[in-house]
Design a protein around this motif. Structure first.
Motif, mmCIF file in Angstrom:
data_model
loop_
_atom_site.group_PDB
_atom_site.id
_atom_site.type_symbol
_atom_site.label_atom_id
_atom_site.label_comp_id
_atom_site.label_asym_id
_atom_site.label_seq_id
_atom_site.Cartn_x
_atom_site.Cartn_y
_atom_site.Cartn_z
ATOM 1 N N GLY A 136 0.775 -1.294 -0.392
ATOM 2 C CA GLY A 136 0.007 0.506 -0.250
ATOM 3 C C GLY A 136 0.521 1.614 -0.315
ATOM 4 N N ALA A 137 1.924 0.710 0.153
ATOM 5 C CA ALA A 137 3.336 2.881 0.107
ATOM 6 C C ALA A 137 3.983 2.570 -1.623
ATOM 7 C CB ALA A 137 3.538 2.259 1.073
ATOM 8 N N LYS A 138 3.733 3.820 -1.570
ATOM 9 C CA LYS A 138 4.406 3.899 -2.796
ATOM 10 C C LYS A 138 5.818 4.603 -3.092
ATOM 11 C CE LYS A 138 0.867 7.864 -4.475
ATOM 12 N NZ LYS A 138 0.624 9.032 -4.722
ATOM 13 N N LYS A 139 6.424 4.057 -1.805
ATOM 14 C CA LYS A 139 8.090 4.336 -1.131
ATOM 15 C C LYS A 139 8.013 2.644 -0.929
ATOM 16 C CE LYS A 139 8.992 7.899 -0.125
ATOM 17 N NZ LYS A 139 10.362 9.530 1.266
ATOM 18 N N PRO A 140 9.332 2.024 -1.318
ATOM 19 C CA PRO A 140 9.755 0.816 -0.335
ATOM 20 C C PRO A 140 10.621 1.244 0.493
ATOM 21 C CG PRO A 140 11.466 1.759 -2.610
ATOM 22 C CD PRO A 140 10.301 2.303 -2.342
ATOM 23 N N ALA A 141 10.837 0.683 0.993
ATOM 24 C CA ALA A 141 11.119 0.656 2.826
ATOM 25 C C ALA A 141 12.493 0.871 2.562
ATOM 26 C CB ALA A 141 10.862 -0.424 3.750
ATOM 27 N N TYR A 142 13.569 -0.041 2.343
ATOM 28 C CA TYR A 142 14.424 0.027 1.606
ATOM 29 C C TYR A 142 14.747 -0.281 -0.336
ATOM 30 C CZ TYR A 142 15.505 -4.858 3.080
ATOM 31 O OH TYR A 142 15.534 -6.352 2.946
ATOM 32 N N THR A 143 15.811 0.795 -0.579
ATOM 33 C CA THR A 143 16.554 -0.019 -1.431
ATOM 34 C C THR A 143 18.020 -0.270 -1.767
ATOM 35 O OG1 THR A 143 16.445 1.770 -2.190
ATOM 36 C CG2 THR A 143 15.044 0.738 -3.445
ATOM 37 N N GLY A 144 18.695 -0.926 -2.219
ATOM 38 C CA GLY A 144 20.041 -1.569 -2.108
ATOM 39 C C GLY A 144 20.592 -2.985 -3.253
ATOM 40 N N VAL A 145 21.482 -3.165 -2.917
ATOM 41 C CA VAL A 145 22.809 -4.262 -3.868
ATOM 42 C C VAL A 145 22.895 -5.188 -2.553
ATOM 43 C CG1 VAL A 145 24.099 -4.841 -6.000
ATOM 44 C CG2 VAL A 145 22.342 -2.229 -6.060
ATOM 45 N N VAL A 146 23.045 -6.345 -3.056
ATOM 46 C CA VAL A 146 23.628 -7.251 -1.819
ATOM 47 C C VAL A 146 24.826 -8.265 -3.250
ATOM 48 C CG1 VAL A 146 21.662 -7.181 -0.309
ATOM 49 C CG2 VAL A 146 21.388 -8.990 -2.263
ATOM 50 N N THR A 147 25.789 -8.663 -2.791
ATOM 51 C CA THR A 147 26.257 -9.564 -2.873
ATOM 52 C C THR A 147 26.604 -11.036 -1.889
ATOM 53 O OG1 THR A 147 27.387 -8.007 -3.545
ATOM 54 C CG2 THR A 147 28.535 -10.413 -4.224
ATOM 55 N N PHE A 148 26.186 -11.934 -2.976
ATOM 56 C CA PHE A 148 26.057 -13.266 -2.363
ATOM 57 C C PHE A 148 27.096 -14.586 -2.848
ATOM 58 C CE2 PHE A 148 21.371 -13.027 -1.384
ATOM 59 C CZ PHE A 148 21.650 -12.670 -0.088
ATOM 60 N N LEU A 149 27.878 -14.898 -2.579
ATOM 61 C CA LEU A 149 29.088 -15.848 -2.989
ATOM 62 C C LEU A 149 28.119 -16.989 -3.455
ATOM 63 C CD1 LEU A 149 32.115 -14.383 -1.268
ATOM 64 C CD2 LEU A 149 30.666 -14.339 -3.559
ATOM 65 N N TYR A 150 28.130 -18.076 -3.784
ATOM 66 C CA TYR A 150 27.544 -18.949 -3.732
ATOM 67 C C TYR A 150 28.737 -20.260 -4.010
ATOM 68 C CZ TYR A 150 22.991 -17.114 -4.128
ATOM 69 O OH TYR A 150 21.832 -16.315 -3.304
ATOM 70 N N HIS A 151 28.985 -21.285 -3.670
ATOM 71 C CA HIS A 151 30.197 -22.154 -3.786
ATOM 72 C C HIS A 151 28.869 -23.192 -3.990
ATOM 73 C CE1 HIS A 151 33.625 -20.454 -1.854
ATOM 74 N NE2 HIS A 151 32.401 -19.276 -1.186
ATOM 75 N N PHE A 152 29.470 -24.078 -5.159
ATOM 76 C CA PHE A 152 28.091 -24.237 -5.917
ATOM 77 C C PHE A 152 28.970 -25.733 -5.018
ATOM 78 C CE2 PHE A 152 26.051 -21.774 -8.018
ATOM 79 C CZ PHE A 152 24.374 -22.229 -8.004
ATOM 80 N N GLN A 153 28.141 -27.366 -5.111
ATOM 81 C CA GLN A 153 29.056 -28.735 -5.046
ATOM 82 C C GLN A 153 29.506 -28.896 -6.784
ATOM 83 O OE1 GLN A 153 28.887 -30.526 -2.774
ATOM 84 N NE2 GLN A 153 27.508 -29.976 -1.205
ATOM 85 N N GLU A 154 30.416 -30.001 -7.039
ATOM 86 C CA GLU A 154 31.291 -29.920 -7.847
ATOM 87 C C GLU A 154 30.250 -31.300 -9.034
ATOM 88 O OE1 GLU A 154 35.377 -31.134 -8.553
ATOM 89 O OE2 GLU A 154 35.389 -29.446 -6.688
ATOM 90 N N GLN A 155 29.747 -31.165 -10.389
ATOM 91 C CA GLN A 155 28.932 -31.864 -10.925
ATOM 92 C C GLN A 155 29.690 -32.574 -11.384
ATOM 93 O OE1 GLN A 155 25.293 -30.318 -11.792
ATOM 94 N NE2 GLN A 155 25.295 -29.328 -9.831
#
Length: 155
Positions: A136-155
């Motif tokens: 119901g609000a026009k503006k978001p509570a926050y905005t930003g950029v997050v960085t995640f590192l994903y270490h995948f299992q070897e396939q």
């Protein structure tokens, strides 16, 4: 609906794309109080509904800004499910801006876009643009950029 990703190659296909939104989550006074206890931040604007009703410009208690940020992993997992992982690392938050307070009993949801992905010798470094929307609000509570590192299992 959640996107399921099982490998670095699959994740790379979503670079530059809007990934979706989470379900709405209602922030209760109990949740605010529990966060206050966990962080030792008992400022009245968060924890004293009677005082907030009369003295706060919001006329209600508000969620801690960092509580709304702490919801990010929970809401993110509703948008994207990453399988075949050894480990996920929260790496960075950049350009985080709190735009609007979240009053008690407001419902929020996360909107996410995968800005970029880099392959660091088999580790996926993902930069994700996020916005925490308030129902119901026009503006978001926050905005930003997050960085995640994903270490995948070897396939």
């Amino acid at each position: 609906m959640s996107i399921t990703i099982g490998s670095l190659a699959e994740l790379e296909q979503y670079a530059g794309q809007e990934l979706g939104t989470s379900e709405f989550h209602t922030i209760t006074q109990e949740q605010i109080n529990q966060f206050a206890a966990a962080t030792l931040d008992f400022q009245w604007i968060h924890t004293d509904p009677a005082r907030a009703a009369t003295e706060s410009p919001f006329k209600a208690t508000i969620a801690h800004g960092y509580l709304t940020v702490a919801l990010l992993p929970y809401l993110w997992q509703q948008i994207v499910t990453i399988e075949n992982l050894k480990m996920q690392v929260n790496y960075e938050i950049e350009s985080l801006r709190f735009n609007q307070a979240v009053t008690v009993d407001s419902a929020v949801r996360l909107r996410a876009k995968l800005l970029s992905i880099a392959n660091l010798r088999g580790i996926a470094k993902t930069r994700i643009e996020v916005a925490l929307e308030i129902e119901g609000a026009k503006k978001p509570a926050y905005t930003g950029v997050v960085t995640f590192l994903y270490h995948f299992q070897e396939q």
